[in-house]
Scaffold this motif. Structure first.
Motif, PDB file in Angstrom:
ATOM      1  N   ASP A   1       9.020   3.454  -6.843  1.00 33.47           N
ATOM      2  CA  ASP A   1       8.018   2.559  -7.393  1.00 33.47           C
ATOM      3  C   ASP A   1       8.070   2.627  -8.915  1.00 33.47           C
ATOM      4  OD1 ASP A   1       5.349   0.989  -6.595  1.00 33.47           O
ATOM      5  OD2 ASP A   1       5.014   2.151  -8.435  1.00 33.47           O
TER       6      ASP A   1
ATOM      7  N   GLU B   1       8.240  -5.557  -8.765  1.00 29.88           N
ATOM      8  CA  GLU B   1       7.149  -5.270  -9.683  1.00 29.88           C
ATOM      9  C   GLU B   1       7.582  -5.516 -11.123  1.00 29.88           C
ATOM     10  OE1 GLU B   1       5.408  -1.551  -6.968  1.00 29.88           O
ATOM     11  OE2 GLU B   1       6.215  -1.175  -8.981  1.00 29.88           O
TER      12      GLU B   1
ATOM     13  N   ALA C   1      -1.312  -3.185  -9.852  1.00 28.78           N
ATOM     14  CA  ALA C   1      -2.064  -3.285  -8.598  1.00 28.78           C
ATOM     15  C   ALA C   1      -1.130  -3.338  -7.395  1.00 28.78           C
ATOM     16  CB  ALA C   1      -2.967  -4.519  -8.626  1.00 28.78           C
ATOM     17  N   VAL C   2      -0.014  -4.017  -7.534  1.00 28.19           N
ATOM     18  CA  VAL C   2       0.990  -4.040  -6.458  1.00 28.19           C
ATOM     19  C   VAL C   2       1.525  -2.630  -6.229  1.00 28.19           C
ATOM     20  CG1 VAL C   2       3.233  -4.964  -5.745  1.00 28.19           C
ATOM     21  CG2 VAL C   2       1.619  -6.416  -6.989  1.00 28.19           C
ATOM     22  N   SER C   3       1.791  -1.926  -7.302  1.00 27.97           N
ATOM     23  CA  SER C   3       2.260  -0.544  -7.200  1.00 27.97           C
ATOM     24  C   SER C   3       1.262   0.332  -6.462  1.00 27.97           C
ATOM     25  CB  SER C   3       2.500   0.019  -8.608  1.00 27.97           C
ATOM     26  OG  SER C   3       2.630   1.418  -8.588  1.00 27.97           O
ATOM     27  N   ASP C   4      -0.015   0.195  -6.792  1.00 29.58           N
ATOM     28  CA  ASP C   4      -1.037   1.018  -6.147  1.00 29.58           C
ATOM     29  C   ASP C   4      -1.063   0.778  -4.643  1.00 29.58           C
ATOM     30  OD1 ASP C   4      -1.729   1.987  -8.629  1.00 29.58           O
ATOM     31  OD2 ASP C   4      -3.471   0.676  -8.870  1.00 29.58           O
ATOM     32  N   GLU C   5      -0.942  -0.490  -4.250  1.00 28.55           N
ATOM     33  CA  GLU C   5      -0.961  -0.805  -2.824  1.00 28.55           C
ATOM     34  C   GLU C   5       0.258  -0.216  -2.112  1.00 28.55           C
ATOM     35  OE1 GLU C   5      -0.041  -4.457   0.208  1.00 28.55           O
ATOM     36  OE2 GLU C   5      -0.306  -4.909  -1.917  1.00 28.55           O
ATOM     37  N   LEU C   6       1.451  -0.421  -2.673  1.00 25.56           N
ATOM     38  CA  LEU C   6       2.672   0.067  -2.026  1.00 25.56           C
ATOM     39  C   LEU C   6       2.707   1.588  -1.974  1.00 25.56           C
ATOM     40  CD1 LEU C   6       5.332  -2.367  -3.544  1.00 25.56           C
ATOM     41  CD2 LEU C   6       4.299  -2.447  -1.262  1.00 25.56           C
TER      42      LEU C   6
ATOM     43  N   ALA D   1       0.134   3.647  -1.900  1.00 24.39           N
ATOM     44  CA  ALA D   1      -0.823   4.107  -0.887  1.00 24.39           C
ATOM     45  C   ALA D   1      -0.220   3.980   0.514  1.00 24.39           C
ATOM     46  CB  ALA D   1      -2.116   3.304  -0.992  1.00 24.39           C
ATOM     47  N   ARG D   2       0.464   2.877   0.764  1.00 27.34           N
ATOM     48  CA  ARG D   2       1.102   2.702   2.069  1.00 27.34           C
ATOM     49  C   ARG D   2       2.200   3.734   2.287  1.00 27.34           C
ATOM     50  NH1 ARG D   2       2.671  -3.507   1.765  1.00 27.34           N
ATOM     51  NH2 ARG D   2       4.181  -2.796   3.340  1.00 27.34           N
TER      52      ARG D   2
ATOM     53  N   HIS E   1       9.326  -3.611   0.330  1.00 25.21           N
ATOM     54  CA  HIS E   1       8.509  -4.729  -0.132  1.00 25.21           C
ATOM     55  C   HIS E   1       8.886  -6.028   0.579  1.00 25.21           C
ATOM     56  CE1 HIS E   1       6.136  -6.139  -3.960  1.00 25.21           C
ATOM     57  NE2 HIS E   1       5.454  -6.270  -2.842  1.00 25.21           N
TER      58      HIS E   1
END
Length: 470
Positions: free
Chosen positions: A186, A247, A253-258, A260-261, A272
């Motif tokens: 990431d 990214e 925000a995209v980084s935070d979601e990925l 967390a997953r 992704h």
């Protein structure tokens, strides 16, 4: 074969709407982009005496497609800094990676040999730590051989040659390393499939900034530091851009979601597959171009540009958002779209600018070339599979005819002249790349003798390599 100047078809690029002879082998593409200058057929600069030892800067992009630079015909993407590198040097229309995915090509570049000569080269790509999944420290590399010849050596960015504690650039001949060990991570959190992955040498470090910016800053620092050295240097600069996840620097925000997953156990989060777009990919490639421009500007600012040979290429073909037309296939395929890549070399004062070269060249050729330029002696126990391009680039000789070889778990290919043998989905094919660069006219039944000869040549090389594990 004649040792006279390499012949090449004139390729002319002009501004919007011009035709772009970008493919070599008699093919052409149309583009609305491109620099306002004419490219001339490659000719070596006639100079007496021995070519001096240069500094060596090798820049790898990650999953950049063959047509993703404006100088290679991208219809939307603008890459002025890489266009300038091509304007100042030689653009290859038939440059090939040694692998169809990340780590095999890197193994080939670092060792100068087919990936299948070591266990670590069998992984496609290296994704798990283990004592067999990497480049053994005892194996000679571009870094170790040039270091032995008096070069200062550094690597910044993606290593992908094996994980600690068994493998690292520091164990394989590079004096310093800052970057990631894995294939993809990431851009903000620095999380990869095997956990957190940002390192200074063999120590983890924390930096939450956008990864392309970090890599660029570190590379600029190495170039600046090298200006004070009293010795030649090698810098391997390995960007992860534009590899997934998709990214840009505004996508925290995209980084935070990925991330967390990923931490929750979704092992495919970083692929992704539910994200990205053509616009985002365009943004990432143009960001890569700006990053390369910063490093090249530092090279000029410190007065080292005329003493430095620069190679830029992708590690393999492009992925889902790449522009590969008219090539077929993409990353992981032995079709042209999976292995033919943008490739530019520049050395002001030693190589003429605004040149185009249709000679087929290959990752391991550059290893052999840099070792010869650096007056490093390859280890006879580990013979190189590439052909040095020094006689071609600096003396005007034709590159000797040789076969180019690819092997993946799912495919095989061998190129001899304009003919290419490929096994795709278990079926053998034969293509004439001069007439059919898109690989749509299968000549296997029309020319069975040629198919048999190239297939036998592929099998002869394959017999010298390690088998894939069951």
């Amino acid at each position: 074969m004649s040792d006279g100047p390499q012949s090449s078809r004139l390729t002319r690029r002009t501004l919007a709407g011009a035709a772009v002879g970008a493919l070599g082998a008699g093919a052409a593409a149309a583009s609305a982009s491109g620099p306002a200058y004419a490219e001339q057929p490659f000719r070596a600069v006639a100079r007496g005496g021995r070519t001096p030892r240069p500094n060596i800067l090798v820049i790898l992009a990650d999953d950049l497609g063959w047509g993703d630079l404006s100088v290679y015909g991208a219809p939307r993407i603008r890459t002025p800094h890489l266009d300038r590198l091509a304007r100042d040097g030689v653009r290859f229309t038939q440059g090939y990676s040694a692998g169809a995915v990340c780590s095999p090509t890197r193994v080939a570049l670092y060792t100068g040999r087919h990936p299948g000569r070591i266990k670590g080269g069998l992984a496609e790509p290296i994704s798990a730590p283990g004592p067999d999944n990497g480049i053994p420290p005892e194996h000679p590399t571009l870094g170790s051989l040039l270091k032995d010849a008096g070069y200062a050596t550094a690597m910044v960015g993606k290593w992908h040659g094996g994980f600690l504690p068994w493998f690292s650039p520091l164990k394989s001949g590079w004096d310093s390393f800052f970057g990631n060990y894995s294939g993809g991570l990431d851009y903000f959190s620095k999380w990869a499939g095997n956990g957190y992955d940002l390192w200074d040498g063999e120590q983890q470090v924390d930096d939450p900034r956008y990864y392309t910016d970090i890599v660029t800053e570190k590379a600029v620092g190495v170039v600046r530091r090298n200006a004070r050295l009293n010795q030649p240097w090698l810098l391997n600069l390995n960007f992860t851009t534009p590899h997934w996840p998709w990214e840009g620097r505004g996508d925290k925000a995209v980084s935070d979601e990925l991330t967390a997953r990923l931490k929750a156990g979704d092992s495919r989060a970083l692929f992704h597959e539910d994200g990205g777009s053509l616009a985002k990919y365009e943004e990432m490639v143009e960001d890569l171009d700006r990053a390369v421009g910063r490093v090249l500007d530092e090279l000029r600012r410190t007065g080292q540009d005329r003493d430095t040979i620069v190679l830029f290429q992708s590690d393999n073909g492009g992925e889902r958002f790449s522009y590969n037309w008219p090539l077929s296939g993409e990353k992981a395929s032995v079709n042209e779209g999976g292995i033919r890549v943008p490739m530019i070399v520049s050395w002001p004062g030693r190589l003429r600018g605004r040149q185009v070269d249709d000679t087929p060249v290959y990752t391991t050729d550059w290893t052999a070339t840099f070792l010869e330029l650096g007056r490093a002696t390859p280890d006879a126990a580990y013979p190189l599979d590439g052909t040095s391009l020094v006689p071609h680039l600096f003396q005007g000789r034709r590159v000797p005819e040789r076969d180019l070889f690819w092997r993946t778990r799912g495919g095989r290919a061998l190129r001899r002249g304009d003919l290419k043998y490929a096994r795709l989905d278990g079926v053998d094919h034969l293509y004439d790349l001069r007439a059919d660069v898109r690989e749509q006219a299968d000549l296997a039944k029309k020319r069975p003798a040629d198919l048999a000869a190239l297939k036998a040549a592929w099998e002869a090389v394959d017999a010298t390599l390690l088998p894939y594990p069951a």
